[in-house]
Design a protein around this motif. Structure first.
Motif, PDB file in Angstrom:
ATOM      1  N   ASN A 242       0.707  -1.259   0.108  1.00  0.00           N
ATOM      2  CA  ASN A 242       0.048   0.026   0.013  1.00  0.00           C
ATOM      3  C   ASN A 242       0.992   0.995  -0.093  1.00  0.00           C
ATOM      4  OD1 ASN A 242      -2.319  -1.531   0.142  1.00  0.00           O
ATOM      5  ND2 ASN A 242      -2.386  -1.682   2.425  1.00  0.00           N
ATOM      6  N   ILE A 243       2.091   1.226   0.335  1.00  0.00           N
ATOM      7  CA  ILE A 243       2.853   2.240   0.543  1.00  0.00           C
ATOM      8  C   ILE A 243       4.083   2.348  -0.656  1.00  0.00           C
ATOM      9  CG2 ILE A 243       2.757   2.499   2.962  1.00  0.00           C
ATOM     10  CD1 ILE A 243       5.497   1.402   3.196  1.00  0.00           C
ATOM     11  N   LEU A 244       3.991   1.303  -1.670  1.00  0.00           N
ATOM     12  CA  LEU A 244       4.973   1.505  -2.542  1.00  0.00           C
ATOM     13  C   LEU A 244       4.411   1.792  -4.232  1.00  0.00           C
ATOM     14  CD1 LEU A 244       6.457  -2.194  -2.000  1.00  0.00           C
ATOM     15  CD2 LEU A 244       7.154  -0.013  -1.108  1.00  0.00           C
ATOM     16  N   ASN A 245       5.178   2.483  -4.808  1.00  0.00           N
ATOM     17  CA  ASN A 245       4.786   2.925  -6.189  1.00  0.00           C
ATOM     18  C   ASN A 245       4.815   1.786  -6.931  1.00  0.00           C
ATOM     19  OD1 ASN A 245       7.542   2.551  -7.003  1.00  0.00           O
ATOM     20  ND2 ASN A 245       8.093   4.734  -6.565  1.00  0.00           N
ATOM     21  N   ASP A 246       4.527   1.798  -8.260  1.00  0.00           N
ATOM     22  CA  ASP A 246       4.267   0.802  -9.388  1.00  0.00           C
ATOM     23  C   ASP A 246       5.663   0.071  -9.593  1.00  0.00           C
ATOM     24  OD1 ASP A 246       1.736   0.993  -9.185  1.00  0.00           O
ATOM     25  OD2 ASP A 246       1.835   2.376 -11.254  1.00  0.00           O
ATOM     26  N   SER A 247       6.820   0.785  -9.608  1.00  0.00           N
ATOM     27  CA  SER A 247       8.260   0.308  -9.903  1.00  0.00           C
ATOM     28  C   SER A 247       8.789  -0.695  -8.776  1.00  0.00           C
ATOM     29  CB  SER A 247       9.177   1.423 -10.138  1.00  0.00           C
ATOM     30  OG  SER A 247       8.698   2.221 -11.173  1.00  0.00           O
ATOM     31  N   GLU A 248       8.270  -0.116  -7.612  1.00  0.00           N
ATOM     32  CA  GLU A 248       8.794  -0.762  -6.300  1.00  0.00           C
ATOM     33  C   GLU A 248       8.046  -2.065  -6.196  1.00  0.00           C
ATOM     34  OE1 GLU A 248      10.073   3.615  -4.025  1.00  0.00           O
ATOM     35  OE2 GLU A 248       8.218   2.409  -3.600  1.00  0.00           O
ATOM     36  N   LYS A 249       6.914  -2.019  -6.574  1.00  0.00           N
ATOM     37  CA  LYS A 249       5.964  -3.219  -6.401  1.00  0.00           C
ATOM     38  C   LYS A 249       6.507  -4.385  -7.320  1.00  0.00           C
ATOM     39  CE  LYS A 249       1.650  -0.999  -4.989  1.00  0.00           C
ATOM     40  NZ  LYS A 249       0.108  -0.460  -5.491  1.00  0.00           N
ATOM     41  N   LYS A 250       7.020  -3.825  -8.642  1.00  0.00           N
ATOM     42  CA  LYS A 250       7.351  -4.931  -9.317  1.00  0.00           C
ATOM     43  C   LYS A 250       8.708  -5.685  -8.760  1.00  0.00           C
ATOM     44  CE  LYS A 250       5.626  -2.784 -13.631  1.00  0.00           C
ATOM     45  NZ  LYS A 250       6.213  -2.200 -14.693  1.00  0.00           N
ATOM     46  N   VAL A 251       9.506  -4.797  -7.976  1.00  0.00           N
ATOM     47  CA  VAL A 251      10.803  -5.530  -7.475  1.00  0.00           C
ATOM     48  C   VAL A 251      10.808  -6.117  -6.067  1.00  0.00           C
ATOM     49  CG1 VAL A 251      11.912  -4.106  -9.190  1.00  0.00           C
ATOM     50  CG2 VAL A 251      11.865  -3.160  -6.801  1.00  0.00           C
ATOM     51  N   PHE A 252       9.517  -5.955  -5.563  1.00  0.00           N
ATOM     52  CA  PHE A 252       9.544  -6.135  -4.079  1.00  0.00           C
ATOM     53  C   PHE A 252       9.891  -7.574  -3.653  1.00  0.00           C
ATOM     54  CE2 PHE A 252       6.703  -6.656  -0.021  1.00  0.00           C
ATOM     55  CZ  PHE A 252       7.697  -5.845   0.851  1.00  0.00           C
ATOM     56  N   ASN A 253       9.436  -8.452  -4.341  1.00  0.00           N
ATOM     57  CA  ASN A 253       9.878  -9.808  -4.184  1.00  0.00           C
ATOM     58  C   ASN A 253      11.212 -10.069  -4.097  1.00  0.00           C
ATOM     59  OD1 ASN A 253       7.163 -11.061  -3.586  1.00  0.00           O
ATOM     60  ND2 ASN A 253       6.918 -11.557  -5.657  1.00  0.00           N
ATOM     61  N   ARG A 254      11.892  -9.449  -5.153  1.00  0.00           N
ATOM     62  CA  ARG A 254      13.427  -9.630  -5.370  1.00  0.00           C
ATOM     63  C   ARG A 254      14.075  -8.816  -4.178  1.00  0.00           C
ATOM     64  NH1 ARG A 254      12.297  -8.686 -10.758  1.00  0.00           N
ATOM     65  NH2 ARG A 254      13.070  -6.435 -10.535  1.00  0.00           N
ATOM     66  N   PHE A 255      13.335  -7.585  -3.728  1.00  0.00           N
ATOM     67  CA  PHE A 255      13.774  -7.005  -2.717  1.00  0.00           C
ATOM     68  C   PHE A 255      14.038  -7.672  -1.352  1.00  0.00           C
ATOM     69  CE2 PHE A 255      12.089  -4.768   1.012  1.00  0.00           C
ATOM     70  CZ  PHE A 255      13.149  -3.928   1.557  1.00  0.00           C
ATOM     71  N   LEU A 256      12.901  -8.435  -1.197  1.00  0.00           N
ATOM     72  CA  LEU A 256      12.909  -9.149   0.023  1.00  0.00           C
ATOM     73  C   LEU A 256      13.761 -10.480   0.032  1.00  0.00           C
ATOM     74  CD1 LEU A 256       8.838  -9.508   0.595  1.00  0.00           C
ATOM     75  CD2 LEU A 256      10.513  -8.344   1.935  1.00  0.00           C
ATOM     76  N   GLN A 257      13.974 -10.820  -1.024  1.00  0.00           N
ATOM     77  CA  GLN A 257      15.187 -12.135  -1.095  1.00  0.00           C
ATOM     78  C   GLN A 257      16.409 -11.315  -0.696  1.00  0.00           C
ATOM     79  OE1 GLN A 257      15.087 -14.092  -4.854  1.00  0.00           O
ATOM     80  NE2 GLN A 257      16.931 -15.230  -4.268  1.00  0.00           N
TER      81      GLN A 257
END
Length: 297
Positions: A242-257
């Motif tokens: 809910n606090i991420l923009n579209d670009s950040e949402k696309k990389v969020f899974n890789r970010f967590l990893q």
């Protein structure tokens, strides 16, 4: 093998003269290329303790090994300490010595994974965060004793909040604010915020620079800053979207990893529950401070 005796003042002074330099950040000192001396001390440390303690009367030694982060994955250290502990424990002479290793719980867990004996050797004592009242007392006492006063704005409140209950951050903020005080000796909110921002730079360089250098993604860093800004030291994956923009949402899974690999954030709760948390308060507090928008000040 000849043991270097340090039990007299004369010999101890001679030992000090052999020290080449002291490395505070590196938690140690280097001897003046006396390889044999280093080996002797390391190999015969328990015997050295016995010789020193035999000169004590109703006294002992308290060893505090601070900030063992750099040793938490060191097999050589765990094996050496286990051997030292066994030598002390089964020695017929009682050695009045206490060892305290200071670090975050995660680092202690790493030591136990390397050598299970650590979980039996040490009693784990978790120290709670400082209360806001304690931090306020520290800042007031310290600065007022130096002749500085806080303006009746949010200066003191700002310093307390961003200390996040941690003595390390509190000390760094206090030091940074001191350097920003003007001639009028009055600490304003603007000075406090500048001090907090300067403290974040110092903390980044001293504490987590190695991890930050491995992130190598503006999106990842922006996500971490947003977690700080929204006070999400612990969070569910669903609520962060809910606090991420579209670009950040696309990389969020890789970010967590990636941040899990770097040991900045870890999974908590049940398996596949989608719950995460920063591994310690320092990492979260750093990104909390980074979330301050300097343009607003």
């Amino acid at each position: 093998m000849k043991l270097i005796r340090l039990t007299t003042l004369k010999n101890f002074v001679g030992f000090l003269k052999r020290i080449n330099d002291i490395k505070i950040a590196g938690n140690g000192f280097s001897l003046d290329k006396q390889e044999s001396l280093i080996y002797d001390i390391k190999s015969n440390f328990s015997q050295l303790l016995i010789e020193i303690c035999q000169n004590f009367e109703n006294k002992g030694i308290f060893f505090i090994i601070d900030d063992i982060n750099g040793l938490s994955d060191n097999i050589e250290f765990t094996n050496w300490y286990k051997s030292l502990f066994e030598s002390i424990q089964f020695n017929e002479y009682h050695i009045p010595a206490v060892f305290a290793l200071i670090s975050y719980p995660k680092e202690f867990e790493n030591l136990c994974l390397i050598n299970e004996s650590f979980s039996r050797i040490f009693k784990l004592i978790e120290i709670d965060k400082l209360e806001d009242e304690e931090i306020e007392e520290f800042f007031k006492y310290t600065f007022e004793n130096m002749g500085y006063a806080f303006k009746e704005d949010k200066s003191l409140e700002t310093m307390i909040y961003y200390s996040w209950g941690m003595p390390l951050i509190m000390q760094q903020i206090g030091e940074s604010v001191l350097w920003n005080i003007q001639e009028e000796a009055l600490i304003t909110e603007k000075i406090a915020i500048k001090g907090v921002l300067d403290a974040s730079i110092e903390l980044g360089n001293k504490q987590i620079k190695a991890k930050l250098n491995k992130i190598r993604s503006e999106h990842y860093e922006d996500i971490l800053i947003k977690l700080g800004k929204n006070g999400l030291m612990e969070f569910k994956k669903s609520e962060v979207n809910n606090i991420l923009n579209d670009s950040e949402k696309k990389v969020f899974n890789r970010f967590l990893q990636r941040v899990k690999e770097l040991n900045i954030i870890e999974s908590i709760g049940r398996e596949n529950s989608g719950e995460y948390a920063f591994v310690n308060r320092l990492y979260f507090a750093y990104f909390l401070i980074r979330s301050i928008d300097e343009k607003d000040n």
